[in-house]
Design a protein around this motif. Structure first.
Motif, PDB file in Angstrom:
ATOM      1  N   ASP A 164      24.600 -20.179  56.973  1.00 45.71           N
ATOM      2  CA  ASP A 164      24.216 -18.991  57.739  1.00 45.71           C
ATOM      3  C   ASP A 164      22.999 -19.322  58.600  1.00 45.71           C
ATOM      4  O   ASP A 164      22.075 -20.017  58.143  1.00 45.71           O
ATOM      5  CB  ASP A 164      23.862 -17.835  56.811  1.00 45.71           C
ATOM      6  N   ILE A 165      22.996 -18.829  59.828  1.00 48.96           N
ATOM      7  CA  ILE A 165      21.834 -18.989  60.698  1.00 48.96           C
ATOM      8  C   ILE A 165      21.482 -17.636  61.308  1.00 48.96           C
ATOM      9  O   ILE A 165      22.314 -16.729  61.353  1.00 48.96           O
ATOM     10  CB  ILE A 165      22.065 -20.035  61.807  1.00 48.96           C
ATOM     11  N   HIS A 166      20.257 -17.514  61.756  1.00 45.98           N
ATOM     12  CA  HIS A 166      19.758 -16.242  62.268  1.00 45.98           C
ATOM     13  C   HIS A 166      19.115 -16.438  63.640  1.00 45.98           C
ATOM     14  O   HIS A 166      18.302 -17.353  63.825  1.00 45.98           O
ATOM     15  CB  HIS A 166      18.731 -15.649  61.300  1.00 45.98           C
ATOM     16  N   ASP A 167      19.500 -15.595  64.577  1.00 48.36           N
ATOM     17  CA  ASP A 167      18.913 -15.614  65.921  1.00 48.36           C
ATOM     18  C   ASP A 167      17.688 -14.711  65.926  1.00 48.36           C
ATOM     19  O   ASP A 167      17.779 -13.525  65.558  1.00 48.36           O
ATOM     20  CB  ASP A 167      19.937 -15.143  66.958  1.00 48.36           C
ATOM     21  N   VAL A 168      16.548 -15.257  66.333  1.00 47.15           N
ATOM     22  CA  VAL A 168      15.303 -14.488  66.366  1.00 47.15           C
ATOM     23  C   VAL A 168      14.589 -14.749  67.693  1.00 47.15           C
ATOM     24  O   VAL A 168      14.892 -15.713  68.408  1.00 47.15           O
ATOM     25  CB  VAL A 168      14.367 -14.873  65.202  1.00 47.15           C
ATOM     26  N   PHE A 169      13.644 -13.887  67.999  1.00 48.14           N
ATOM     27  CA  PHE A 169      12.799 -14.092  69.169  1.00 48.14           C
ATOM     28  C   PHE A 169      11.449 -14.629  68.706  1.00 48.14           C
ATOM     29  O   PHE A 169      10.893 -14.184  67.692  1.00 48.14           O
ATOM     30  CB  PHE A 169      12.615 -12.783  69.935  1.00 48.14           C
ATOM     31  N   VAL A 170      10.926 -15.590  69.458  1.00 46.47           N
ATOM     32  CA  VAL A 170       9.619 -16.173  69.135  1.00 46.47           C
ATOM     33  C   VAL A 170       8.748 -16.170  70.387  1.00 46.47           C
ATOM     34  O   VAL A 170       9.244 -16.142  71.522  1.00 46.47           O
ATOM     35  CB  VAL A 170       9.753 -17.612  68.604  1.00 46.47           C
ATOM     36  N   CYS A 171       7.434 -16.216  70.166  1.00 47.58           N
ATOM     37  CA  CYS A 171       6.495 -16.196  71.289  1.00 47.58           C
ATOM     38  C   CYS A 171       5.284 -17.066  70.974  1.00 47.58           C
ATOM     39  O   CYS A 171       5.038 -17.438  69.825  1.00 47.58           O
ATOM     40  CB  CYS A 171       6.046 -14.771  71.584  1.00 47.58           C
ATOM     41  N   GLY A 172       4.518 -17.358  72.024  1.00 44.83           N
ATOM     42  CA  GLY A 172       3.278 -18.113  71.873  1.00 44.83           C
ATOM     43  C   GLY A 172       2.092 -17.172  71.782  1.00 44.83           C
ATOM     44  O   GLY A 172       2.246 -15.953  71.625  1.00 44.83           O
ATOM     45  N   GLU A 173       0.893 -17.759  71.910  1.00 46.49           N
ATOM     46  CA  GLU A 173      -0.358 -16.995  71.761  1.00 46.49           C
ATOM     47  C   GLU A 173      -0.443 -15.802  72.715  1.00 46.49           C
ATOM     48  O   GLU A 173      -0.931 -14.735  72.348  1.00 46.49           O
ATOM     49  CB  GLU A 173      -1.550 -17.922  71.995  1.00 46.49           C
ATOM     50  N   LYS A 174       0.035 -15.955  73.942  1.00 44.12           N
ATOM     51  CA  LYS A 174      -0.088 -14.900  74.953  1.00 44.12           C
ATOM     52  C   LYS A 174       0.559 -13.590  74.516  1.00 44.12           C
ATOM     53  O   LYS A 174       0.088 -12.497  74.845  1.00 44.12           O
ATOM     54  CB  LYS A 174       0.518 -15.380  76.265  1.00 44.12           C
TER      55      LYS A 174
END
Length: 295
Positions: A164-174
């Motif tokens: 199983d895998i999961h799609d997520v959103f990621v971001c940097g410091e900004k």
């Protein structure tokens, strides 16, 4: 009924032994049966193959010429049977796998290592491509199996989900302020989005899910690799949709932050697929077993 192949086996043995009786002993046949076989072959070819003498037999000129061809053919048959034994017992052969760069790097390598440790004489041939490209290569017969993103809408393929895998959103410091509390997809699509190319199964899965919520997306960047998604997000060019399981190094080191969603994107799978109409080779079967047994 004695086959032509059986007759040629007797012919070769008599030629090597130069005696019907010795050939009969080696073949576990009676001498009359050996003699009858040679006579039958001579009748069918309408030519004399042996000179008979009280001391034994010797090949005629014609028999000598035939022996060169027949003995070569028999040797090739023996070699072929040996190769079949090797393939059956995995002491030789080749395993042709189709896989994308990301899945290869973050998922497949331990299984390649485990298979190689167990069957060191099997060679690997790896074809790279997107999931759709690999399905096409699979159908052309250039690979035995493909390790790719699911779901696949193709009834000609046997599909075995493996992880199983999961799609997520990621971001940097900004964009770190987004991590403070869960946000809705309506909010997500207002930010600069970094996604895979439209032809990607992963991109299509996420985009279809967002569209099912009545939302449209207009990515700021469309990239060809998962690693680029991570790097573009790290330097604050937007928020990227990535596979969580393949992004742990960046997240654990604090280089990226997972954006919590009010409604998470449903999980999907990575798995093995192959043609339903073609039997898997012994090497392919063992490789699939190794993957399945590790989950």
């Amino acid at each position: 009924m004695v086959s032509k192949l059986d007759l040629y086996k007797v012919f070769c043995k008599v030629a090597l032994c130069k005696s019907f009786s010795k050939a009969a002993k080696d073949l576990y046949m009676t001498q009359p049966a050996v003699s009858q076989s040679i006579m039958q072959l001579e009748r069918e070819l309408d030519i004399r193959l042996f000179n008979r003498t009280p001391r034994g037999v010797s090949l005629t000129n014609e028999g000598s010429l035939l022996f060169e061809y027949v003995s070569s053919a028999m040797n090739l048959i023996d070699v072929g049977e040996e190769k079949m034994f090797e393939f059956k017992h995995l002491t030789a052969g080749e395993l042709k796998i189709g896989v994308g760069d990301t899945i290869s790097r973050y998922y497949l390598l331990p299984y390649l290592e485990a298979f190689h440790m167990k069957y060191p004489n099997i060679k690997f041939k790896i074809e790279n491509g997107t999931t759709l490209e690999l399905c096409s290569i699979l159908k052309s017969g250039k690979i035995d199996i493909a390790i790719c993103n699911f779901p696949l809408d193709d009834p000609t393929l046997e599909q075995i989900p493996c992880i199983d895998i999961h799609d997520v959103f990621v971001c940097g410091e900004k964009y770190k302020n987004l991590v403070a509390h869960p946000i809705s997809l309506e909010e997500v699509v207002t930010f600069p989005l970094i996604l895979l190319e439209p032809s990607s199964i992963s991109r299509k899965y996420v985009e279809d899910y967002i569209l099912s919520k009545g939302l449209k997306i207009a990515p700021e960047f469309e990239l060809g690799s998962h690693d680029l998604l991570l790097e573009f997000a790290r330097i604050n060019l937007g928020i990227a949709c990535v596979t969580k399981e393949f992004s742990k190094e960046y997240i654990n080191k604090g280089l990226l932050f997972e954006v919590p969603l009010v409604e998470k994107i449903p999980k999907r799978n990575i798995g093995v697929c192959f043609l339903k109409s073609v039997s898997l080779s012994q090497a392919s079967k063992k490789f699939v077993e190794i993957i399945e047994n590790r989950h």
